[in-house]
Design a protein around this motif. Sequence first.
Motif, PDB file in Angstrom:
ATOM      1  N   GLN A 138       0.840  -1.210   0.000  1.00  0.00           N
ATOM      2  CA  GLN A 138       0.000   0.000   0.000  1.00  0.00           C
ATOM      3  C   GLN A 138       0.872   1.256   0.000  1.00  0.00           C
ATOM      4  O   GLN A 138       0.605   2.217  -0.723  1.00  0.00           O
ATOM      5  CB  GLN A 138      -0.888   0.039   1.254  1.00  0.00           C
ATOM      6  N   ARG A 139       1.909   1.217   0.818  1.00  0.00           N
ATOM      7  CA  ARG A 139       2.813   2.369   0.913  1.00  0.00           C
ATOM      8  C   ARG A 139       3.503   2.634  -0.430  1.00  0.00           C
ATOM      9  O   ARG A 139       3.632   3.764  -0.873  1.00  0.00           O
ATOM     10  CB  ARG A 139       3.839   2.106   2.028  1.00  0.00           C
ATOM     11  N   GLY A 140       3.929   1.524  -1.062  1.00  0.00           N
ATOM     12  CA  GLY A 140       4.575   1.650  -2.370  1.00  0.00           C
ATOM     13  C   GLY A 140       3.649   2.283  -3.397  1.00  0.00           C
ATOM     14  O   GLY A 140       4.064   3.117  -4.214  1.00  0.00           O
ATOM     15  N   MET A 141       2.380   1.918  -3.307  1.00  0.00           N
ATOM     16  CA  MET A 141       1.395   2.446  -4.260  1.00  0.00           C
ATOM     17  C   MET A 141       1.228   3.964  -4.141  1.00  0.00           C
ATOM     18  O   MET A 141       0.906   4.638  -5.114  1.00  0.00           O
ATOM     19  CB  MET A 141       0.034   1.783  -4.030  1.00  0.00           C
ATOM     20  N   VAL A 142       1.436   4.468  -2.922  1.00  0.00           N
ATOM     21  CA  VAL A 142       1.284   5.921  -2.716  1.00  0.00           C
ATOM     22  C   VAL A 142       2.262   6.678  -3.608  1.00  0.00           C
ATOM     23  O   VAL A 142       1.902   7.621  -4.314  1.00  0.00           O
ATOM     24  CB  VAL A 142       1.491   6.291  -1.221  1.00  0.00           C
ATOM     25  N   GLY A 143       3.514   6.212  -3.599  1.00  0.00           N
ATOM     26  CA  GLY A 143       4.539   6.873  -4.422  1.00  0.00           C
ATOM     27  C   GLY A 143       4.222   6.744  -5.903  1.00  0.00           C
ATOM     28  O   GLY A 143       4.307   7.704  -6.666  1.00  0.00           O
ATOM     29  N   LEU A 144       3.830   5.525  -6.302  1.00  0.00           N
ATOM     30  CA  LEU A 144       3.528   5.281  -7.712  1.00  0.00           C
ATOM     31  C   LEU A 144       2.365   6.172  -8.169  1.00  0.00           C
ATOM     32  O   LEU A 144       2.381   6.733  -9.265  1.00  0.00           O
ATOM     33  CB  LEU A 144       3.175   3.802  -7.919  1.00  0.00           C
ATOM     34  N   GLN A 145       1.384   6.304  -7.280  1.00  0.00           N
ATOM     35  CA  GLN A 145       0.229   7.130  -7.651  1.00  0.00           C
ATOM     36  C   GLN A 145       0.591   8.594  -7.818  1.00  0.00           C
ATOM     37  O   GLN A 145       0.085   9.267  -8.714  1.00  0.00           O
ATOM     38  CB  GLN A 145      -0.866   6.996  -6.598  1.00  0.00           C
ATOM     39  N   SER A 146       1.465   9.094  -6.950  1.00  0.00           N
ATOM     40  CA  SER A 146       1.786  10.521  -7.108  1.00  0.00           C
ATOM     41  C   SER A 146       2.655  10.751  -8.353  1.00  0.00           C
ATOM     42  O   SER A 146       2.722  11.853  -8.878  1.00  0.00           O
ATOM     43  CB  SER A 146       2.424  11.108  -5.850  1.00  0.00           C
ATOM     44  N   PHE A 147       3.277   9.669  -8.831  1.00  0.00           N
ATOM     45  CA  PHE A 147       4.019   9.756 -10.091  1.00  0.00           C
ATOM     46  C   PHE A 147       3.051   9.811 -11.279  1.00  0.00           C
ATOM     47  O   PHE A 147       3.227  10.602 -12.212  1.00  0.00           O
ATOM     48  CB  PHE A 147       4.938   8.525 -10.201  1.00  0.00           C
ATOM     49  N   ILE A 148       2.014   8.984 -11.206  1.00  0.00           N
ATOM     50  CA  ILE A 148       1.095   8.822 -12.343  1.00  0.00           C
ATOM     51  C   ILE A 148      -0.050   9.836 -12.348  1.00  0.00           C
ATOM     52  O   ILE A 148      -0.504  10.281 -13.391  1.00  0.00           O
ATOM     53  CB  ILE A 148       0.476   7.401 -12.318  1.00  0.00           C
ATOM     54  N   LYS A 149      -0.515  10.177 -11.147  1.00  0.00           N
ATOM     55  CA  LYS A 149      -1.729  10.996 -11.028  1.00  0.00           C
ATOM     56  C   LYS A 149      -1.708  12.263 -11.902  1.00  0.00           C
ATOM     57  O   LYS A 149      -2.691  12.547 -12.601  1.00  0.00           O
ATOM     58  CB  LYS A 149      -1.938  11.362  -9.543  1.00  0.00           C
ATOM     59  N   PRO A 150      -0.597  13.016 -11.886  1.00  0.00           N
ATOM     60  CA  PRO A 150      -0.582  14.235 -12.715  1.00  0.00           C
ATOM     61  C   PRO A 150      -0.835  13.939 -14.197  1.00  0.00           C
ATOM     62  O   PRO A 150      -1.413  14.766 -14.908  1.00  0.00           O
ATOM     63  CB  PRO A 150       0.828  14.790 -12.521  1.00  0.00           C
ATOM     64  N   MET A 151      -0.421  12.755 -14.652  1.00  0.00           N
ATOM     65  CA  MET A 151      -0.625  12.407 -16.065  1.00  0.00           C
ATOM     66  C   MET A 151      -2.100  12.171 -16.335  1.00  0.00           C
ATOM     67  O   MET A 151      -2.629  12.557 -17.377  1.00  0.00           O
ATOM     68  CB  MET A 151       0.186  11.157 -16.419  1.00  0.00           C
ATOM     69  N   GLU A 152      -2.754  11.537 -15.378  1.00  0.00           N
ATOM     70  CA  GLU A 152      -4.193  11.310 -15.539  1.00  0.00           C
ATOM     71  C   GLU A 152      -4.937  12.641 -15.577  1.00  0.00           C
ATOM     72  O   GLU A 152      -5.863  12.828 -16.364  1.00  0.00           O
ATOM     73  CB  GLU A 152      -4.719  10.452 -14.379  1.00  0.00           C
ATOM     74  N   ILE A 153      -4.496  13.554 -14.734  1.00  0.00           N
ATOM     75  CA  ILE A 153      -5.162  14.868 -14.690  1.00  0.00           C
ATOM     76  C   ILE A 153      -4.982  15.589 -16.029  1.00  0.00           C
ATOM     77  O   ILE A 153      -5.936  16.125 -16.591  1.00  0.00           O
ATOM     78  CB  ILE A 153      -4.616  15.726 -13.529  1.00  0.00           C
ATOM     79  N   VAL A 154      -3.763  15.549 -16.566  1.00  0.00           N
ATOM     80  CA  VAL A 154      -3.523  16.228 -17.850  1.00  0.00           C
ATOM     81  C   VAL A 154      -4.364  15.607 -18.960  1.00  0.00           C
ATOM     82  O   VAL A 154      -4.943  16.314 -19.790  1.00  0.00           O
ATOM     83  CB  VAL A 154      -2.017  16.218 -18.209  1.00  0.00           C
ATOM     84  N   LEU A 155      -4.454  14.285 -18.962  1.00  0.00           N
ATOM     85  CA  LEU A 155      -5.219  13.634 -20.029  1.00  0.00           C
ATOM     86  C   LEU A 155      -6.724  13.865 -19.889  1.00  0.00           C
ATOM     87  O   LEU A 155      -7.450  13.864 -20.881  1.00  0.00           O
ATOM     88  CB  LEU A 155      -4.916  12.131 -20.069  1.00  0.00           C
ATOM     89  N   THR A 156      -7.191  14.084 -18.674  1.00  0.00           N
ATOM     90  CA  THR A 156      -8.630  14.354 -18.519  1.00  0.00           C
ATOM     91  C   THR A 156      -8.941  15.831 -18.691  1.00  0.00           C
ATOM     92  O   THR A 156      -9.866  16.202 -19.388  1.00  0.00           O
ATOM     93  CB  THR A 156      -9.139  13.929 -17.112  1.00  0.00           C
ATOM     94  N   GLN A 157      -8.160  16.687 -18.035  1.00  0.00           N
ATOM     95  CA  GLN A 157      -8.503  18.119 -18.070  1.00  0.00           C
ATOM     96  C   GLN A 157      -7.881  18.868 -19.242  1.00  0.00           C
ATOM     97  O   GLN A 157      -8.326  19.940 -19.602  1.00  0.00           O
ATOM     98  CB  GLN A 157      -8.081  18.777 -16.757  1.00  0.00           C
ATOM     99  N   ARG A 158      -6.819  18.333 -19.793  1.00  0.00           N
ATOM    100  CA  ARG A 158      -6.098  18.940 -20.931  1.00  0.00           C
ATOM    101  C   ARG A 158      -5.645  20.363 -20.651  1.00  0.00           C
ATOM    102  O   ARG A 158      -5.725  21.244 -21.499  1.00  0.00           O
ATOM    103  CB  ARG A 158      -6.960  18.903 -22.185  1.00  0.00           C
ATOM    104  N   THR A 159      -5.234  20.572 -19.421  1.00  0.00           N
ATOM    105  CA  THR A 159      -4.667  21.868 -19.073  1.00  0.00           C
ATOM    106  C   THR A 159      -3.248  21.656 -18.564  1.00  0.00           C
ATOM    107  O   THR A 159      -2.893  20.547 -18.155  1.00  0.00           O
ATOM    108  CB  THR A 159      -5.489  22.557 -17.968  1.00  0.00           C
ATOM    109  N   ILE A 160      -2.474  22.724 -18.593  1.00  0.00           N
ATOM    110  CA  ILE A 160      -1.091  22.655 -18.134  1.00  0.00           C
ATOM    111  C   ILE A 160      -1.090  22.481 -16.615  1.00  0.00           C
ATOM    112  O   ILE A 160      -1.840  23.166 -15.923  1.00  0.00           O
ATOM    113  CB  ILE A 160      -0.356  23.957 -18.531  1.00  0.00           C
ATOM    114  N   PRO A 161      -0.274  21.554 -16.087  1.00  0.00           N
ATOM    115  CA  PRO A 161      -0.272  21.373 -14.628  1.00  0.00           C
ATOM    116  C   PRO A 161       0.226  22.629 -13.924  1.00  0.00           C
ATOM    117  O   PRO A 161       1.032  23.374 -14.477  1.00  0.00           O
ATOM    118  CB  PRO A 161       0.696  20.211 -14.409  1.00  0.00           C
ATOM    119  N   GLU A 162      -0.278  22.858 -12.703  1.00  0.00           N
ATOM    120  CA  GLU A 162       0.203  24.011 -11.919  1.00  0.00           C
ATOM    121  C   GLU A 162       1.695  23.859 -11.662  1.00  0.00           C
ATOM    122  O   GLU A 162       2.478  24.774 -11.886  1.00  0.00           O
ATOM    123  CB  GLU A 162      -0.517  24.068 -10.558  1.00  0.00           C
TER     124      GLU A 162
END
Length: 482
Positions: A22-46
């Motif tokens: 579970q702990r390992g997944m936290v790091g992996l998610q914060s690596f991937i999450k911004p990519m999901e946001i960009v692909l859904t919102q199509r805006t430049i990350p803050e």
Amino acid sequence: MLDRKKILEMLETFPIASNMVQRGMVGLQSFIKPMEIVLTQRTIPEKGWSDTQIRFFLEFLANLDSNNDPQAMRIGEREARVSTPILYDLTAGFIHGIGRSGNLKAAQPKAVGGSILNSLSDSFALNILKKHGLKSLQGAMTVPMGTGMTLMLAIKGILHQFSELTNKTQLIFPRMDHNSPRKAIELTGLENVTIESIYGKSLLDNYRTLKKNKYIEDYIKFIETHGTDAVYIPIQVIRDRITKKTFGVLSTTSFFPPRAPDNIIEIAKLAKEHNIAHIINNGYGVQSTTFMKMIEQAMRGGRVDAIVQSTDKNFLTPVGGAIIASPNKETIRKISEAYAGRANAAPILHFVVSMLSLGLNGFQQALQAQEENRSLLELELNNLAIQLNEMVLDVHNPIACMMSLKNLTYPQIEALGGFLYNLRVTGPRVVNPKTKDFGPSTQSYPHPYIVMNAAIGSRREDIIGAISNLKKAYLQVQQKFS
Ligand SMILES: *Cc1c(COP(=O)(O)O)cnc(C)c1O
């Protein structure tokens, strides 16, 4: 991009405690999450991404392209075949490029990833321009060509868009001394009707003798805002040159002093009133809030068809790209259809990478640094001017400063640029209007001068070092050619 449940299930089959997984997944998610946001919102990350995140994201997209599918049977004449893996690296895998033959922005069946990248770049372009003042925009697109070629394409698209303009033959061009827009006009086949600019102080003298009215008072204010040593193209002169043959006006915001920005708000009103096109060359103007405000006001109060800006001069990318923006979505579509054939994806890729890397915050910081460096440049140049008995000329350019060279002889002025070059200073412009007609954007500018820039991406050290070497070079040419 990440099916958390599935990954958890897989990882938990390993002999590792569940809380550790579970702990390992936290790091992996914060690596991937911004990519999901960009692909859904199509805006430049803050916040900007790490290079590792950017590489991972590009690899993800590139693997949607058919050339990276090892099982694909490729029998076309253009199948993204390259001679060496180096070319894979150099293109980040987007070997197919972008567009289809009839439209720069059409989805390419063999390049799903490249098409997503292409579309994402347009969303980013619209996003950043809106964020920085151009609220009235309805569309924007990145283009794999420099500013000049992009101006040409924009004009061609607009010619196709409006049937009442299709047969017009003349383009009004308030003079600015850069070859690239001049060649762009030539390539469109339109006749270039260049309008001469006038020295600010002469214009002011003239206006002050005339009977006051609102037009004159506004223009005096405009000159005082942008500097009395700058050169201007009065709106009245532009109006007088509009004929039945006029297709439109190509105006300019950002340029080397002494050229002031065009009064694009008034030009936009003229364009609306006369039903002609208005294209704004905003070369490196995104970094100026003044210019961006003027453009927004021009769009609101008049007609603006397209606004063109360089990606490298505004967004810290390699040379080769531009952005076309418009308050009219249809204009963007028409321009994308005017492009002949497919294109290399690099300029589009570079823009996306730069925006992901900077993030909105990083870009904002770069703008702030630019403003600080511009102030520093003026301060330092002023100090130097006092020492040399020269003067910083009254030109309120948001990027550049301009100092007179009145105490240098012709041969000394001639030699100054070369001396600076040898002292490793790049980018200054030395002009003697008495010997050179092309540069001041006007006839018989009264001062020889040097222009230096504090553009986005420049550093404090650049400014301080360049001014110190300007002093050196100035004294050297005085000694050498005395
Ligand atoms: C840089 C610049 C150009 C030329 O840009 P290219 O990308 O070299 O075509 C044209 N106009 C302005 C105002 C510029 O600043």
